[in-house]
Write a protein that holds these residues in place. Structure first.
Motif, PDB file in Angstrom:
ATOM      1  N   VAL A 150       0.281  -1.610  -0.049  1.00 18.37           N
ATOM      2  CA  VAL A 150      -0.106   0.343   0.243  1.00 18.37           C
ATOM      3  C   VAL A 150       0.628   1.600   0.158  1.00 18.37           C
ATOM      4  CG1 VAL A 150      -1.878   0.944   1.241  1.00 18.37           C
ATOM      5  CG2 VAL A 150      -1.934  -1.213   1.334  1.00 18.37           C
ATOM      6  N   ALA A 151       0.948   1.909  -1.177  1.00 25.06           N
ATOM      7  CA  ALA A 151       1.937   3.284  -1.187  1.00 25.06           C
ATOM      8  C   ALA A 151       3.571   2.935  -1.186  1.00 25.06           C
ATOM      9  CB  ALA A 151       0.995   4.397  -0.159  1.00 25.06           C
ATOM     10  N   GLY A 152       3.488   1.749  -1.138  1.00 29.31           N
ATOM     11  CA  GLY A 152       5.328   1.440  -0.240  1.00 29.31           C
ATOM     12  C   GLY A 152       5.415   1.562   1.027  1.00 29.31           C
ATOM     13  N   GLY A 153       3.847   1.588   1.600  1.00 29.97           N
ATOM     14  CA  GLY A 153       4.576   1.021   3.089  1.00 29.97           C
ATOM     15  C   GLY A 153       5.157   2.792   3.564  1.00 29.97           C
ATOM     16  N   SER A 154       4.553   4.073   2.764  1.00 28.89           N
ATOM     17  CA  SER A 154       5.227   5.379   3.342  1.00 28.89           C
ATOM     18  C   SER A 154       4.321   5.666   4.477  1.00 28.89           C
ATOM     19  CB  SER A 154       4.986   6.464   1.929  1.00 28.89           C
ATOM     20  OG  SER A 154       3.533   6.000   1.451  1.00 28.89           O
TER      21      SER A 154
ATOM     22  N   PRO B 168       6.483  -4.844  25.682  1.00 26.91           N
ATOM     23  CA  PRO B 168       7.207  -4.246  24.035  1.00 26.91           C
ATOM     24  C   PRO B 168       7.050  -4.043  23.667  1.00 26.91           C
ATOM     25  CG  PRO B 168       8.108  -6.352  25.512  1.00 26.91           C
ATOM     26  CD  PRO B 168       6.499  -6.451  25.642  1.00 26.91           C
ATOM     27  N   ILE B 169       7.081  -2.567  22.645  1.00 27.62           N
ATOM     28  CA  ILE B 169       6.599  -2.743  21.090  1.00 27.62           C
ATOM     29  C   ILE B 169       7.854  -3.146  20.188  1.00 27.62           C
ATOM     30  CG2 ILE B 169       7.751  -0.259  20.976  1.00 27.62           C
ATOM     31  CD1 ILE B 169       4.639  -0.501  19.753  1.00 27.62           C
ATOM     32  N   ILE B 170       6.697  -3.726  18.789  1.00 30.63           N
ATOM     33  CA  ILE B 170       7.694  -4.424  18.024  1.00 30.63           C
ATOM     34  C   ILE B 170       7.335  -3.675  17.095  1.00 30.63           C
ATOM     35  CG2 ILE B 170       8.134  -6.435  16.353  1.00 30.63           C
ATOM     36  CD1 ILE B 170       7.417  -8.168  19.343  1.00 30.63           C
ATOM     37  N   GLY B 171       8.007  -3.378  16.169  1.00 30.88           N
ATOM     38  CA  GLY B 171       7.915  -2.127  14.485  1.00 30.88           C
ATOM     39  C   GLY B 171       8.426  -2.802  13.732  1.00 30.88           C
ATOM     40  N   ILE B 172       6.933  -4.075  12.809  1.00 30.98           N
ATOM     41  CA  ILE B 172       7.819  -4.325  10.933  1.00 30.98           C
ATOM     42  C   ILE B 172       8.135  -3.205  10.249  1.00 30.98           C
ATOM     43  CG2 ILE B 172       8.102  -6.408   9.919  1.00 30.98           C
ATOM     44  CD1 ILE B 172       6.661  -7.524  11.526  1.00 30.98           C
ATOM     45  N   ASN B 173       8.937  -2.839   9.810  1.00 28.40           N
ATOM     46  CA  ASN B 173       8.936  -1.705   9.147  1.00 28.40           C
ATOM     47  C   ASN B 173       9.624  -2.027   7.402  1.00 28.40           C
ATOM     48  OD1 ASN B 173       9.918   1.163  11.245  1.00 28.40           O
ATOM     49  ND2 ASN B 173      10.335  -1.139  11.922  1.00 28.40           N
ATOM     50  N   ASP B 174       8.704  -1.845   6.738  1.00 30.73           N
ATOM     51  CA  ASP B 174       9.269  -1.856   5.335  1.00 30.73           C
ATOM     52  C   ASP B 174       7.996  -1.055   4.910  1.00 30.73           C
ATOM     53  OD1 ASP B 174       8.973  -3.060   2.735  1.00 30.73           O
ATOM     54  OD2 ASP B 174       7.486  -4.719   3.126  1.00 30.73           O
TER      55      ASP B 174
ATOM     56  N   MET C  85      18.730  -0.087   4.423  1.00 28.21           N
ATOM     57  CA  MET C  85      18.453   0.880   5.164  1.00 28.21           C
ATOM     58  C   MET C  85      19.660   1.819   4.322  1.00 28.21           C
ATOM     59  SD  MET C  85      18.938  -1.427   9.127  1.00 28.21           S
ATOM     60  CE  MET C  85      18.002   0.367  10.054  1.00 28.21           C
ATOM     61  N   PHE C  86      18.600   2.970   4.423  1.00 34.46           N
ATOM     62  CA  PHE C  86      19.732   3.831   4.102  1.00 34.46           C
ATOM     63  C   PHE C  86      18.433   5.339   4.138  1.00 34.46           C
ATOM     64  CE2 PHE C  86      18.266   1.537   0.629  1.00 34.46           C
ATOM     65  CZ  PHE C  86      16.957   2.290   0.589  1.00 34.46           C
ATOM     66  N   ILE C  87      19.643   6.540   4.710  1.00 29.30           N
ATOM     67  CA  ILE C  87      18.357   7.761   4.853  1.00 29.30           C
ATOM     68  C   ILE C  87      18.769   7.872   3.361  1.00 29.30           C
ATOM     69  CG2 ILE C  87      18.996  10.103   5.766  1.00 29.30           C
ATOM     70  CD1 ILE C  87      18.983   8.106   7.543  1.00 29.30           C
TER      71      ILE C  87
ATOM     72  N   SER D 176      13.097  -3.192  16.389  1.00 26.71           N
ATOM     73  CA  SER D 176      12.466  -3.499  14.952  1.00 26.71           C
ATOM     74  C   SER D 176      13.174  -3.934  14.232  1.00 26.71           C
ATOM     75  CB  SER D 176      13.235  -1.962  14.984  1.00 26.71           C
ATOM     76  OG  SER D 176      13.178  -0.913  15.674  1.00 26.71           O
ATOM     77  N   VAL D 177      12.324  -4.652  13.113  1.00 26.21           N
ATOM     78  CA  VAL D 177      12.463  -6.031  12.469  1.00 26.21           C
ATOM     79  C   VAL D 177      12.498  -4.738  10.504  1.00 26.21           C
ATOM     80  CG1 VAL D 177      12.295  -7.749  11.468  1.00 26.21           C
ATOM     81  CG2 VAL D 177      11.316  -6.695  13.622  1.00 26.21           C
ATOM     82  N   ILE D 178      13.735  -4.400  10.443  1.00 25.62           N
ATOM     83  CA  ILE D 178      13.484  -3.936   8.346  1.00 25.62           C
ATOM     84  C   ILE D 178      13.155  -5.550   7.932  1.00 25.62           C
ATOM     85  CG2 ILE D 178      15.554  -2.588   7.350  1.00 25.62           C
ATOM     86  CD1 ILE D 178      14.189  -1.453   9.818  1.00 25.62           C
ATOM     87  N   LEU D 179      12.354  -4.951   7.400  1.00 28.33           N
ATOM     88  CA  LEU D 179      11.898  -5.857   6.500  1.00 28.33           C
ATOM     89  C   LEU D 179      11.442  -5.988   4.462  1.00 28.33           C
ATOM     90  CD1 LEU D 179       9.718  -8.682   8.667  1.00 28.33           C
ATOM     91  CD2 LEU D 179      12.716  -9.198   7.016  1.00 28.33           C
ATOM     92  N   GLY D 180      12.925  -5.074   3.951  1.00 26.09           N
ATOM     93  CA  GLY D 180      12.220  -4.201   3.357  1.00 26.09           C
ATOM     94  C   GLY D 180      13.279  -3.062   3.135  1.00 26.09           C
ATOM     95  N   PRO D 181      13.067  -2.673   1.736  1.00 20.96           N
ATOM     96  CA  PRO D 181      13.532  -0.972   1.232  1.00 20.96           C
ATOM     97  C   PRO D 181      12.648   0.043   2.249  1.00 20.96           C
ATOM     98  CG  PRO D 181      11.993  -0.821  -0.270  1.00 20.96           C
ATOM     99  CD  PRO D 181      11.826  -2.858   0.602  1.00 20.96           C
ATOM    100  N   CYS D 182      14.365  -0.223   3.586  1.00 19.50           N
ATOM    101  CA  CYS D 182      13.626   1.169   4.365  1.00 19.50           C
ATOM    102  C   CYS D 182      14.928   2.611   4.082  1.00 19.50           C
ATOM    103  CB  CYS D 182      13.284   1.157   6.373  1.00 19.50           C
ATOM    104  SG  CYS D 182      12.861  -0.666   6.047  1.00 19.50           S
ATOM    105  N   ALA D 183      13.716   4.127   3.662  1.00 22.31           N
ATOM    106  CA  ALA D 183      14.191   4.281   4.357  1.00 22.31           C
ATOM    107  C   ALA D 183      14.206   5.992   5.112  1.00 22.31           C
ATOM    108  CB  ALA D 183      13.932   5.610   2.181  1.00 22.31           C
ATOM    109  N   GLY D 184      14.897   7.117   4.837  1.00 21.72           N
ATOM    110  CA  GLY D 184      14.040   8.230   5.356  1.00 21.72           C
ATOM    111  C   GLY D 184      13.894   7.245   7.469  1.00 21.72           C
ATOM    112  N   GLY D 185      13.124   8.332   7.414  1.00 19.81           N
ATOM    113  CA  GLY D 185      12.457   8.388   9.101  1.00 19.81           C
ATOM    114  C   GLY D 185      12.173   6.609   8.855  1.00 19.81           C
ATOM    115  N   ALA D 186      11.884   5.699   8.176  1.00 21.53           N
ATOM    116  CA  ALA D 186      11.425   4.055   8.622  1.00 21.53           C
ATOM    117  C   ALA D 186      13.293   3.517   9.245  1.00 21.53           C
ATOM    118  CB  ALA D 186      11.145   3.692   7.107  1.00 21.53           C
ATOM    119  N   VAL D 187      14.251   4.555   9.283  1.00 18.38           N
ATOM    120  CA  VAL D 187      14.827   3.867   9.719  1.00 18.38           C
ATOM    121  C   VAL D 187      15.839   4.222  10.739  1.00 18.38           C
ATOM    122  CG1 VAL D 187      16.293   2.624   7.358  1.00 18.38           C
ATOM    123  CG2 VAL D 187      16.780   5.187   8.017  1.00 18.38           C
ATOM    124  N   TYR D 188      14.982   6.220  11.107  1.00 19.39           N
ATOM    125  CA  TYR D 188      15.665   6.846  12.285  1.00 19.39           C
ATOM    126  C   TYR D 188      15.140   6.124  13.289  1.00 19.39           C
ATOM    127  CZ  TYR D 188      18.970   9.866  11.104  1.00 19.39           C
ATOM    128  OH  TYR D 188      20.918  10.698  10.837  1.00 19.39           O
ATOM    129  N   SER D 189      13.458   5.775  12.651  1.00 15.43           N
ATOM    130  CA  SER D 189      12.807   5.354  14.486  1.00 15.43           C
ATOM    131  C   SER D 189      13.812   3.763  14.858  1.00 15.43           C
ATOM    132  CB  SER D 189      11.300   4.974  13.965  1.00 15.43           C
ATOM    133  OG  SER D 189      10.904   3.778  15.073  1.00 15.43           O
TER     134      SER D 189
END
Ligand code: HXC
Length: 515
Positions: free
Chosen positions: A97-101, A123-129, A192-194, A163-176
């Motif tokens: 959905v809109a690249g998870g933006s 605990p809070i678990i965040g799956i970032n994509d 992961m990249f800014i 935090s779980v990184i499961l995709g191309p994560c940019a900007g805020g998606a990696v700072y959190s």
């Protein structure tokens, strides 16, 4: 409408929302080897334990024709569930959905579940994509990230944040994720990249692939941004389940006690692991396994700054955090990265009531122009700060070398270790015998008839005098010189009697560590 008709209507609405970005986008997601956001949550949580909220939230974007678009759930799933019977709050971004933006309402869903986690103290678990801030929503997307970062910081040291990184994560998606306690990546899936390759090409004219710029291996081996590396999403979820078994659910609790288990001493024998020749390296992880319950050790940052080893194990069923110099890599020295790695872990254990066990064998801080210019003074000071600040039970075992600043930094008596044990093989001194003899006996060596003979004699003299644990023991800096085979026994007793340890520090708003 009757209740039955209304329920059918509800099911229809749910069905529509549950389709995410639709079959084509889901197919694309699967083709890259990724699970969908919902599949991920289901795979991680206990079976049938996921309760989803805010499924009908809609985005609030108006510009660039966004008002004509329907984004199911606004691209993120949120809810609660359990892992091994313990409650957690969770969110997973839906890249279909809109690249998870992250738009305004997407962020609201995340901050709402974060607020729940803080209230419920779970605990809070965040799956970032996610492609980061949703470009079409402008400053409202940035506001959304700001709200998340603020909450990440408030939650830090109160509830575990994973935090779980499961995709191309940019900007805020990696700072959190960078503000959270543990970051998990999966080979070939996580990036992961800014700023991504396209921006780098436009601004700097440099070309690089997403994988080379910020792939899972880069983050786990080079930058240290990721704490755990897995080959597949399934392996990653198993790692998370294992991690949460070692940590308490919030900072007012202790980690759950497990049934006591003996180490697997057939596979891990201290005698055969630890070399007789003090110049030879060995794998300190085998020593950790030789003294831990069931020889089970969960290593963190396994692939980064391998000259220090950190991770969780149990002693008589109780979770402990191990910090150990690794003689296999760079002789176990402290340098810029290993100092960062150790200091943050020490602070994590202290925040979450996990006792620290430190195994010492290092020649000191790494000398060199690179290290000095990279700020080894500032980074190295983090270790001094973290140990001095920590008030959890602190147990130290000096196995072999404990020279100079390294001796002090590795949770010495002077930084308020509760118990310092030393093996008879310990060498505690300002520096190694060779270096020391060359400096303090310089003239005698130069002026001797046979300088090499004299050097050997002086090294032997120095070794006899200082390269042992007994000088430190004579001053009470070492509490007991112990038979290596009794290490587990001593540690378990020390842990047992430290259960209700209380130590106060001067009042302060907060300290100013050298980060
Ligand atoms: C809106 C986005 C988006 C974004 C991706 N999409 N990122 N929509 N805002 N930030 C949409 C795409 O338009 C596309 O929509 C769909 O998601 C899938 O994206 P693709 O590009 O087709 O996927 P892929 O080739 O895998 O590339 C993924 C990507 C790339 C690397 C993430 O999309 C990308 O570079 N996105 C922009 C990254 C970025 O610069 N984000 C802003 C960061 S600034 P359709 O409709 O075609 O399917 C930021 C501010 C906070 O986050 C900073 C805090 C410090």
């Amino acid at each position: 409408m009757s209740v039955k008709q209304k329920t059918i209507d509800l099911r229809k609405r749910m069905q529509e929302a549950l389709q995410g970005g639709g079959s084509k986008a889901i197919e694309k997601q699967k083709a890259t080897g990724k699970l969908t956001a919902r599949e991920r949550i289901i795979a991680l949580l206990d079976s049938n334990s996921f309760f989803e909220y805010d499924l009908f939230v809609e985005h609030s974007g108006k510009d660039f024709d966004m008002d004509k678009k329907y984004l199911p759930g606004d691209g993120v799933l949120t809810g609660t569930g359990t892992i091994s019977g313990h409650p957690v709050c969770i969110y997973a971004q839906d890249f279909t959905v809109a690249g998870g933006s992250l738009g305004y309402m997407h962020a609201k869903k995340i901050t709402k579940i974060m607020d729940h986690a803080m209230k419920l103290k779970v605990p809070i678990i965040g799956i970032n994509d996610s492609g980061g801030a949703r470009i079409q929503e402008g400053v409202n997307s940035l506001a959304g990230y700001g709200e998340i970062f603020y909450r990440n910081t408030q939650a830090s040291g109160v509830i575990p944040q994973i935090s779980v990184i499961l995709g191309p994560c940019a900007g805020g998606a990696v700072y959190s994720p960078a503000l959270t306690d543990f970051v998990f990546v999966v080979d070939k899936i996580s990036k992961m990249f800014i700023t991504g390759p396209e921006v780098i090409k436009t601004v700097l004219g440099e070309e690089i692939s997403m994988e080379e710029l910020g792939g899972a291996r880069v983050q786990a081996e080079l930058t240290g941004n990721a704490h755990f590396f897995a080959e597949s999403e399934e392996e990653c979820f198993e790692q998370i389940k294992k991690l949460v078994s070692f940590i308490p659910w919030n900072n007012t609790k202790k980690a759950e006690a497990f049934p006591k288990k003996s180490p697997k001493t057939k596979s891990y024998k201290i005698d055969s692991i630890f070399p007789t020749n003090p110049q030879l390296p060995y794998d300190v992880r085998s020593i950790i396994r030789a003294i831990s319950d069931d020889s089970d050790f969960l290593e963190i940052h396994e692939r980064w700054a391998a000259n220090i080893v950190i991770g969780f194990a149990r002693l008589n069923g109780q979770s402990v955090g191990f910090v150990a110099n690794q003689p296999l890599v760079l002789a176990g020295v402290l340098d810029v990265d290993s100092s960062d790695k150790a200091a943050r872990f020490i602070r994590y254990c202290n925040a979450f009531n996990i006792p620290l066990v430190t195994l010492v064998d290092l020649p000191g801080y790494l000398p060199g122009i690179d290290q000095e210019h990279a700020g080894v003074i500032r980074h190295g000071a983090k270790v001094l700060y973290a140990y001095s600040e920590a008030t959890v039970p602190k147990l130290t075992v000096i196995l072999r070398k404990a020279y100079g600043g390294g001796y002090i930094a590795m949770c010495s008596n002077h930084l308020r270790a509760d118990f310092v044990f030393a093996w008879p093989t310990a060498e505690i001194a300002v520096m190694g015998p060779e270096g020391a003899a060359n400096i303090i006996f310089k003239n005698e060596i130069i002026n001797a008839e046979n300088p090499e003979e004299m050097r050997k004699k002086k090294i032997a003299e120095y070794k006899k005098k200082f390269a042992n644990p007994y000088v430190a023991a004579a001053y009470g800096y070492v509490d007991a010189v112990i038979d290596p085979s009794e290490t587990r026994h001593f540690l378990i007793h020390a842990l047992d009697i430290s259960k209700d340890k209380q130590e106060t520090r001067p009042y302060k708003k907060h300290g100013i560590p050298p980060f």
